[in-house]
Every structure is written in structure tokens, then in C-alpha cells.
Design a protein around this motif. Sequence first.
Motif, short mmCIF file in Angstrom:
data_model
loop_
_atom_site.label_atom_id
_atom_site.label_comp_id
_atom_site.label_asym_id
_atom_site.label_seq_id
_atom_site.Cartn_x
_atom_site.Cartn_y
_atom_site.Cartn_z
N MET A 175 -10.86 -53.04 6.76
CA MET A 175 -9.81 -53.72 6.01
C MET A 175 -10.00 -53.48 4.51
O MET A 175 -11.09 -53.15 4.05
N ILE A 176 -8.91 -53.65 3.78
CA ILE A 176 -8.98 -53.57 2.32
C ILE A 176 -9.81 -54.75 1.83
O ILE A 176 -9.56 -55.90 2.18
N SER A 177 -10.82 -54.46 1.03
CA SER A 177 -11.70 -55.52 0.52
C SER A 177 -11.43 -55.84 -0.94
O SER A 177 -11.74 -56.94 -1.40
N SER A 178 -10.85 -54.90 -1.70
CA SER A 178 -10.61 -55.16 -3.11
C SER A 178 -9.60 -54.17 -3.66
O SER A 178 -9.53 -53.02 -3.23
N ARG A 179 -8.82 -54.63 -4.64
CA ARG A 179 -7.94 -53.77 -5.42
C ARG A 179 -8.46 -53.75 -6.85
O ARG A 179 -8.68 -54.79 -7.45
N LEU A 180 -8.67 -52.56 -7.37
CA LEU A 180 -9.23 -52.41 -8.70
C LEU A 180 -8.20 -51.85 -9.68
O LEU A 180 -8.54 -51.19 -10.64
N GLY A 193 -9.56 -42.41 -10.48
CA GLY A 193 -8.49 -42.89 -9.60
C GLY A 193 -8.95 -43.76 -8.45
O GLY A 193 -8.12 -44.25 -7.69
N TYR A 194 -10.24 -43.99 -8.31
CA TYR A 194 -10.76 -44.77 -7.17
C TYR A 194 -10.54 -46.26 -7.43
O TYR A 194 -11.42 -46.97 -7.91
N ASP A 195 -9.35 -46.72 -7.08
CA ASP A 195 -8.92 -48.08 -7.41
C ASP A 195 -8.76 -48.98 -6.20
O ASP A 195 -8.22 -50.08 -6.32
N ILE A 196 -9.21 -48.55 -5.04
CA ILE A 196 -9.04 -49.37 -3.84
C ILE A 196 -10.30 -49.24 -2.99
O ILE A 196 -10.88 -48.17 -2.87
N SER A 197 -10.78 -50.36 -2.46
CA SER A 197 -12.01 -50.32 -1.65
C SER A 197 -11.75 -50.98 -0.30
O SER A 197 -10.87 -51.82 -0.15
N TYR A 198 -12.59 -50.60 0.69
CA TYR A 198 -12.39 -51.04 2.07
C TYR A 198 -13.72 -51.03 2.79
O TYR A 198 -14.73 -50.51 2.30
N THR A 199 -13.74 -51.60 3.99
CA THR A 199 -14.99 -51.82 4.72
C THR A 199 -15.24 -50.81 5.83
O THR A 199 -16.21 -50.96 6.58
N ASN A 200 -14.41 -49.80 5.96
CA ASN A 200 -14.57 -48.83 7.05
C ASN A 200 -15.89 -48.07 6.94
O ASN A 200 -16.38 -47.79 5.85
N ILE A 201 -16.45 -47.71 8.09
CA ILE A 201 -17.62 -46.83 8.11
C ILE A 201 -17.19 -45.44 7.67
O ILE A 201 -16.20 -44.91 8.14
N THR A 202 -17.94 -44.86 6.74
CA THR A 202 -17.70 -43.47 6.34
C THR A 202 -19.03 -42.77 6.15
O THR A 202 -20.06 -43.42 5.94
N ARG A 203 -19.00 -41.46 6.26
CA ARG A 203 -20.19 -40.65 6.01
C ARG A 203 -19.80 -39.43 5.20
O ARG A 203 -18.62 -39.09 5.07
N ALA A 204 -20.83 -38.78 4.65
CA ALA A 204 -20.60 -37.55 3.92
C ALA A 204 -19.84 -36.56 4.80
O ALA A 204 -20.13 -36.42 5.98
N GLY A 205 -18.86 -35.89 4.22
CA GLY A 205 -18.01 -34.99 4.97
C GLY A 205 -16.64 -35.57 5.23
O GLY A 205 -15.70 -34.85 5.55
N ALA A 220 -3.97 -43.91 1.00
CA ALA A 220 -5.03 -43.55 0.06
C ALA A 220 -5.76 -42.32 0.58
O ALA A 220 -5.62 -41.95 1.75
N ILE A 221 -6.53 -41.70 -0.30
CA ILE A 221 -7.43 -40.61 0.07
C ILE A 221 -8.85 -41.07 -0.18
O ILE A 221 -9.21 -41.50 -1.29
N HIS A 222 -9.67 -41.01 0.86
CA HIS A 222 -11.06 -41.47 0.76
C HIS A 222 -11.91 -40.46 -0.01
O HIS A 222 -11.66 -39.26 0.04
N GLY A 223 -12.93 -40.99 -0.74
CA GLY A 223 -13.77 -40.05 -1.47
C GLY A 223 -15.10 -40.56 -1.95
O GLY A 223 -15.95 -39.78 -2.36
N GLN A 224 -15.32 -41.90 -1.93
CA GLN A 224 -16.59 -42.43 -2.42
C GLN A 224 -17.12 -43.49 -1.48
O GLN A 224 -16.35 -44.23 -0.86
N GLY A 225 -18.45 -43.55 -1.39
CA GLY A 225 -19.12 -44.62 -0.68
C GLY A 225 -20.02 -45.34 -1.66
O GLY A 225 -20.88 -44.73 -2.29
N ASP A 226 -19.81 -46.64 -1.83
CA ASP A 226 -20.59 -47.41 -2.80
C ASP A 226 -22.04 -47.54 -2.34
O ASP A 226 -22.33 -47.75 -1.17
N ARG A 227 -22.95 -47.38 -3.28
CA ARG A 227 -24.38 -47.57 -3.02
C ARG A 227 -24.96 -48.51 -4.06
O ARG A 227 -24.37 -48.73 -5.12
#
Length: 320
Positions: A175-180, A193-205, A220-227
Amino acid sequence: MFFNRYLIPICLTITTIAIAPVEVTAARRETRAILAREVGSIAKKTVVRIESAEGTFGSGVIIGRVERGNKNIYTILTAAHVVRSTDTKYKIITPIPVNSLGVRKRTVIDVNIKNIKRIPNVDLAEISFESNHIFAIGTLGNSEYADEGSPVYVAGFPKPGQAINRIAFQFTGGMISSRLDESDLNPKEMNNGYDISYTNITRAGMSGGPVFDAAGRIVAIHGQGDRNNQVPGEEASTGLGSEEKTGFNLGIPIQTLFRIQPHTRNLVGARVDASPVNYQLLDRSLTIGTNNKKFARRFRTRADAPPIFDVTKVDEQTYD
């Protein structure tokens, strides 16, 4: 006297008839939410894998098709860092064509570097390719409706892991967790442009892969995983990161693409559906100009359908 007595009632009747259809039309502008497996089917038909000669890879999604002569020109939307190098060769592995007969398999297409267009001021890129095959095209939605709590799905081709030791298509719910979006006020804080965050599992690739809403449209287009200690572009093809992921992932809203490139629909032959999502799995009855149940018609009842996704499992799905 005859004219004056009947003129007003006639006008009121005409006005009532004219208003009723407008209300029904407005109600139909909502797009019905569909089941997760239906969204997954859309994803599997539109998501591509992108590989470089250097051994890095990412994902993308087909968003448009135009005809030039006897050729089909397709456009893929992805993250720019997936195709960051200008000194290497890229190839895309397509979905299975919808007009495939006999052997159903993906197609490998070499990408000419001149067919990669990087969109300025944002981590997005478009890749065009020619094919005689017919591929499904993803529909672009309105990311403004993807607010906190909205169900979304991410699809792509992550790098192999310990148990899943080969490249395989993955489709995850969250789900969408935040709008930035407030960062738009200051271009220096736009974070590519990374202005939207979500809780989906993602991995490199999975960078460059689409984020779908509950109606199966790309928002949206996915591209970052927060660490805990973020390494820029860690969701890119390398998968490098100094600390474990927090469970939040980020994407670039489709509306950002439209603001930079407002004529996307005409340029690449994209399909756009900007209507809000109707999350009711039970389609409501439509009544035209009356409250009498005799004139109401119920159709496509799905009251027994399973929920779109189980929000109780989101917190358990925060680590790779």
C-alpha cells in the motif's frame, strides 16, 4: 392565459430530464478495482527485463505503440539509472506477444543507444524498439489518486537470491505509505522525482518496473528501496547497500512524467485513464431518473470475491 399556465411546467420537465443523465455519466467515470490476480495478468503481459553488456539489469513496462509504415514502434518506460551508461549495449527481454502462435516465448531485442531517451530532471527514461509482434500496452493512471492506504502492486525481474536462484518475474502487493509531493515546492529537494513511497517487497533488478493501482493502471515507476543508510540507486541493477532495508520503497509518480512531458499520449501512443478508483467489489445498481427499484439493474455482482490484498500481512513483508 393558456400559454402562461403551461409554459413553466413544461420547462421544468425538460430540465429534470436533462440533469439525470449527467449524474449517471459522472458516476461512470470511476474505474472499478479488480482482483490482484487480474492486475498480475496485466503486469505479466507488459513488464520487460532490461540487461546490459556489463551484467547489470533492471525492469521496465511497455506504455505505448505507434505504427510507422508496416512497423510497430513500442515505447518502454523505466528508471534512467537502469540505462545510465552510454558506453555499453543493452537488450530487452519482452513479454510473450499477444499474437504469438505455436511456441509462446519472450523475445530478446538489442537496443540501439540512440533509442534511449532520458527525461530531464527526473530518474526516468524511455526506450523505443521495433517489432512485428503485437504486445500488450499498460494503461497510465492518475497518481494523484494514489494516496496513503491505497493498494498498489509492483512488478519486475529481481536479481536471483539464495532460494530463488534464477531470474523470475515477481509481482508483490502493498500500500501507499507516504506522499512526498511537498518537495515539488523546492526543485533542489525533488530527489530525482521519487515522491511516493509504499510497502511492497522489492529487490535489486526491479528498478524501472511499474507500480499499478487497484484498477491495473500504472501510477508510478519504481526505483529506490529505503535503507537505514541509503545508497543512491541501490534498487538499481547492482543491489548495493550498506545496511538493511527499512521496508519502504519509492517510486516516481506518473503525474511527474506528465508535467515534464505533457504530450506523452500523442508522442508514444500511450493509453491514459485518469479516473479515480471505485474500490467496491460489488458494482452498484444504476437508477436513471427514479428511485423505483423496478427500474434498477444490478450486474456483475462480486460480493463473494476475496479482498484485493491482505493488509494484515504488510508488516510481515518488510525484509528481503
